[in-house]
Design a protein around this motif. Structure first.
Motif, short mmCIF file in Angstrom:
data_model
loop_
_atom_site.label_atom_id
_atom_site.label_comp_id
_atom_site.label_asym_id
_atom_site.label_seq_id
_atom_site.Cartn_x
_atom_site.Cartn_y
_atom_site.Cartn_z
N MET A 1 -6.62 -31.12 17.94
CA MET A 1 -5.51 -31.03 17.01
C MET A 1 -4.53 -32.17 17.29
O MET A 1 -4.42 -32.65 18.41
N LYS A 2 -3.80 -32.55 16.25
CA LYS A 2 -2.84 -33.63 16.37
C LYS A 2 -1.56 -33.32 15.59
O LYS A 2 -1.57 -32.49 14.68
N VAL A 3 -0.49 -34.02 15.97
CA VAL A 3 0.75 -33.95 15.20
C VAL A 3 0.56 -34.82 13.96
O VAL A 3 0.39 -36.02 14.05
N ALA A 4 0.56 -34.17 12.80
CA ALA A 4 0.35 -34.90 11.55
C ALA A 4 1.67 -35.37 10.95
O ALA A 4 1.74 -36.48 10.40
N GLU A 5 2.71 -34.54 11.04
CA GLU A 5 4.00 -34.90 10.48
C GLU A 5 5.11 -34.28 11.31
O GLU A 5 4.94 -33.23 11.93
N ARG A 122 5.93 -28.75 1.51
CA ARG A 122 7.36 -28.91 1.74
C ARG A 122 8.15 -27.67 1.36
O ARG A 122 9.28 -27.48 1.83
N ARG A 123 7.56 -26.82 0.53
CA ARG A 123 8.21 -25.54 0.22
C ARG A 123 8.40 -24.69 1.48
O ARG A 123 9.28 -23.84 1.52
N LEU A 124 7.58 -24.92 2.49
CA LEU A 124 7.65 -24.16 3.74
C LEU A 124 8.67 -24.73 4.71
O LEU A 124 8.99 -24.09 5.71
N ARG A 125 9.14 -25.93 4.48
CA ARG A 125 10.17 -26.60 5.29
C ARG A 125 9.83 -26.62 6.79
O ARG A 125 10.62 -26.19 7.64
N PRO A 126 8.65 -27.14 7.13
CA PRO A 126 8.27 -27.18 8.55
C PRO A 126 8.99 -28.30 9.30
O PRO A 126 9.40 -29.30 8.72
N ASN A 127 9.12 -28.12 10.61
CA ASN A 127 9.52 -29.22 11.49
C ASN A 127 8.32 -30.03 11.93
O ASN A 127 8.39 -31.25 12.02
N LEU A 128 7.22 -29.34 12.23
CA LEU A 128 5.99 -30.00 12.65
C LEU A 128 4.84 -29.52 11.79
O LEU A 128 4.74 -28.32 11.48
N VAL A 129 3.97 -30.44 11.41
CA VAL A 129 2.70 -30.10 10.77
C VAL A 129 1.60 -30.51 11.74
O VAL A 129 1.53 -31.68 12.16
N ILE A 130 0.75 -29.55 12.08
CA ILE A 130 -0.35 -29.79 13.01
C ILE A 130 -1.66 -29.85 12.24
O ILE A 130 -1.97 -28.93 11.47
N SER A 131 -2.43 -30.91 12.44
CA SER A 131 -3.72 -31.04 11.76
C SER A 131 -4.86 -30.66 12.69
O SER A 131 -4.69 -30.57 13.91
N GLY A 132 -6.02 -30.41 12.07
CA GLY A 132 -7.21 -30.04 12.83
C GLY A 132 -7.32 -28.56 13.10
O GLY A 132 -8.02 -28.14 14.03
N VAL A 204 3.98 -38.82 15.78
CA VAL A 204 2.85 -38.57 14.89
C VAL A 204 1.59 -39.15 15.54
O VAL A 204 1.59 -40.27 16.05
N GLY A 205 0.53 -38.37 15.53
CA GLY A 205 -0.73 -38.78 16.14
C GLY A 205 -0.95 -38.24 17.53
O GLY A 205 -2.08 -38.32 18.06
N ASP A 206 0.10 -37.67 18.14
CA ASP A 206 -0.07 -37.10 19.48
C ASP A 206 -1.04 -35.92 19.47
O ASP A 206 -1.07 -35.13 18.52
N GLU A 207 -1.79 -35.80 20.55
CA GLU A 207 -2.72 -34.68 20.68
C GLU A 207 -1.95 -33.39 20.93
O GLU A 207 -0.93 -33.38 21.64
N VAL A 208 -2.43 -32.30 20.34
CA VAL A 208 -1.84 -30.97 20.52
C VAL A 208 -2.86 -30.06 21.16
O VAL A 208 -3.99 -29.92 20.66
N LEU A 209 -2.48 -29.44 22.27
CA LEU A 209 -3.36 -28.50 22.96
C LEU A 209 -2.80 -27.09 22.81
O LEU A 209 -1.60 -26.86 23.00
#
Length: 224
Positions: A1-5, A122-132, A204-209
């Motif tokens: 997983m990664k930080v997408a936004e 954007r309707r959800l107003r997230p601080n972070l979006v995680i991909s994968g 953005v692009g950082d790995e998420v564990l």
């Protein structure tokens, strides 16, 4: 997983700004929601009751100054627009205490849940979006932690969504069926209420564990 936004909302209830990197402290992303709107009676008001605020954008200038549509947040032009939206006596107020957050300092959304949602995230107003992330597996994350480099984020629970999800972030046109659909399809909950256990820098692009273990579920780690 990664930080997408990464998203920051310097002025609560206004549209936010997308970032490439951010610093996280005990109260989430630095400078997130540090200004809010109050009515003439001193009560905090949001786009739930005044959706026109979503048509204005909060951001930080190069010197760290909070801006509304590119202008100083405490300037006369912005003050006049706030009153136009919310009525005489309404004003912007700077407050940096933990109470400025509706729930917890961070809202984390995943690409799997966004895909299932099927509308502008954007309707959800997230601080972070995680991909994968596969499907709705974010529903299994409460009680876990997210490690992003030196940053450790605790996941408390899924966010119960409000009427703000019914407004298009660009046109401000309301479609109540979108909010009804969240309750019908997802039991009213999408994205994750989170808190910072260990702060630091993320990009953005950082790995998420995803870490599971004792101590991650306790929001008392949130210093607010």
């Amino acid at each position: 997983m990664k930080v997408a936004e990464i998203w920051r909302y310097p002025v609560k209830t206004l549209a936010g700004e997308k970032l490439q990197r951010a610093a996280l402290g005990p109260l989430g992303i630095v400078a997130d929601r540090v200004v809010h709107v109050e009515n003439a009676g001193g009560r905090v008001i949001t786009s739930r009751s005044h959706p026109r605020f979503l048509g204005h954008k909060g951001s930080l200038g190069p010197d760290g100054e909070i801006l509304v549509d590119g202008r100083p947040w405490d300037g006369a032009e912005v003050a006049a627009e706030v009153e136009d939206v919310a009525g005489p006596g309404a004003r912007l107020v700077r407050y940096e205490g933990a109470e400025r957050f509706d729930v917890l300092p961070l809202l984390v959304a995943t690409d799997g849940a966004i895909a299932a949602f099927g509308h502008d995230y954007r309707r959800l107003r997230p601080n972070l979006v995680i991909s994968g992330v596969e499907g709705l597996s974010e529903g299994e994350w409460p009680g876990s932690c997210l490690r992003i480099g030196e940053v450790l984020i605790g996941v408390q629970d899924l966010r119960l969504r409000c009427i703000m999800t019914s407004y298009d972030p660009d046109t401000l046109v309301q479609d109540r069926e979108i909010t009804r659909g969240i309750y019908r399809r997802f039991d009213g909950k999408l994205a994750l209420n989170c808190f910072v256990i260990e702060g630091g820098e993320i990009a953005v692009g950082d790995e998420v564990l995803l870490l599971r273990g004792r101590g991650c579920a306790d929001a008392s780690a949130f210093s607010g």
